[in-house]
Design an enzyme around this catalytic site. Sequence first.
Site, short mmCIF file in Angstrom:
data_model
loop_
_atom_site.label_atom_id
_atom_site.label_comp_id
_atom_site.label_asym_id
_atom_site.label_seq_id
_atom_site.Cartn_x
_atom_site.Cartn_y
_atom_site.Cartn_z
CB ALA A 1 -48.46 -16.66 -104.17
CB SER B 1 -44.04 -19.22 -99.45
OG SER B 1 -44.21 -17.96 -98.85
NE ARG C 1 -35.40 -14.01 -96.88
CZ ARG C 1 -34.99 -15.27 -96.79
NH1 ARG C 1 -35.48 -16.06 -95.85
NH2 ARG C 1 -34.09 -15.75 -97.63
NE ARG D 1 -36.67 -9.16 -101.77
CZ ARG D 1 -37.80 -9.76 -102.14
NH1 ARG D 1 -38.86 -9.01 -102.46
NH2 ARG D 1 -37.87 -11.06 -102.22
CB VAL E 1 -57.86 -12.70 -90.13
CG1 VAL E 1 -58.63 -11.40 -89.98
CG2 VAL E 1 -56.37 -12.47 -89.89
CE1 TYR F 1 -37.07 -23.15 -140.05
CE2 TYR F 1 -35.25 -21.93 -141.06
CZ TYR F 1 -36.06 -23.06 -141.00
OH TYR F 1 -35.87 -24.08 -141.89
CB CYS G 1 -49.60 -24.53 -109.92
SG CYS G 1 -50.49 -22.96 -109.91
#
Length: 457
Positions: free
Chosen positions: A12, A42, A73, A23, A83, A431, A46
């Site tokens: 993430a 990615s 990309r 970008r 690493v 409400y 959860c």
Amino acid sequence: MSERLVVIGGDAAGMSAASQARRLKGAGELEIVAFERGHFSSFSACGIPYWVGGDVAERDELIARTPEEHRARDIDLRMRTEVVEIDVPGQRVRTRDLESGSEAWTGFDKLVIATGARPMRPPLPGIDAPGVHGVQTLDDGQALLDSLARTEGRRAVVVGAGYIGVEMAEALLNRGYEVTVLNRGEQPMATLDPDMGRLVHRVMDGLGIRTVGSSPVTKILTGEDGRVRAVATRDAEYPADVVVLGTGVVPETRLAEKAGLPLGTYGGLLTDLAMRVRGHENIWAGGDCVEVLDLVSGRERHIALGTHANKHGQVIGSNVGGGYATFPGVVGTAVSKVCDLEIARTGLREKDAREVGLRYVAVTIESTSRAGYYPGAAPMTVKMLAERRTGRLLGVQIVGREGAAKRVDIAAVALTAGMTVEQMTALDLGYAPPFSPVWDPVLIAARKAVAAVRAAG
């Protein structure tokens, strides 16, 4: 000449940072190399309990972006590459190809550390036996599903009753297992106050999930085949055909610590508001490996949530890419569920308020998710803490049925804004009888908190 950004971690925070930086800067301006030691990039950790439980049909539904999509990309994402050393003065990292074992150095102009968190795996006898599973990665989830498919017995023990513990208890219950949850604390969900955790405990027992508090595990017992057969505590043994560990996580900062980077009280990397590692102009960190500012207590804390990790990545990517962004902090909002019971919290517990020296009042109210006369109205318990002198909102916990959990967002916004409970009573919330009583349960709690603040003088 273009600069090189190196990213450690392909989930993430790391890939959000890489994507945002891309970008803002093209490949001719910024070369991006990312290293991920696992098989997937990615993905939603959860979502693993819901995949195991059958609510999510396929593993790949939890993958937001594949390595191939990142590479398309102009992000050089190298999978199964770990690493193993950060050379801060030399501005380079040493990597190891986990398939071939070969090692190499890669230089960087800018570095992002997004190494996540690692599960706490207590050093107990038998902890590594076949049939004992963690659920941190998609590989872990697949290993658990494979184990369930091979296991003839239908007895499961979950060690730990935090978010992962209760979610995995539900998943195994949905799979038809007889589930026992062993918890070190007296009540499940230690992120709640004990009185609210007791409500969760009662419902879990009612669902058929045996929940045993004050029962730290002492060892995992195995059979003649070496596979798990039971879990032992100080007082009893609980038969098990499969064991799932839900004992929490700690920041994965061993690499950073060896490199001499600053760590906080909980072992997480310390950063400034721009997510730059303190004292290091060209190194950033984000996600589950960092500590962040708690806006309510004013102290640093470690919270491992994908929402924060993605925000950290966006902030880092903006700053690396030549823009400017900050991450001001958190209020500690989290939601979960066990079957149809929804659980939510934000801000401080009573224990937290005492630890930081705050004098407070605490109130609890019972209400319903809809107008009481409207079909489907479900019970809800809301607990609210307010500062005794000022009436400032300090925290909210909610336990209830359908429609309960996301009401905590009202309190999260109020905490972020520094509102008092009296100011909250004037909030113009939506409400209609199908959605809420005339007074929303959170506002009922706020009104009671106002009265308690006034009574306290």
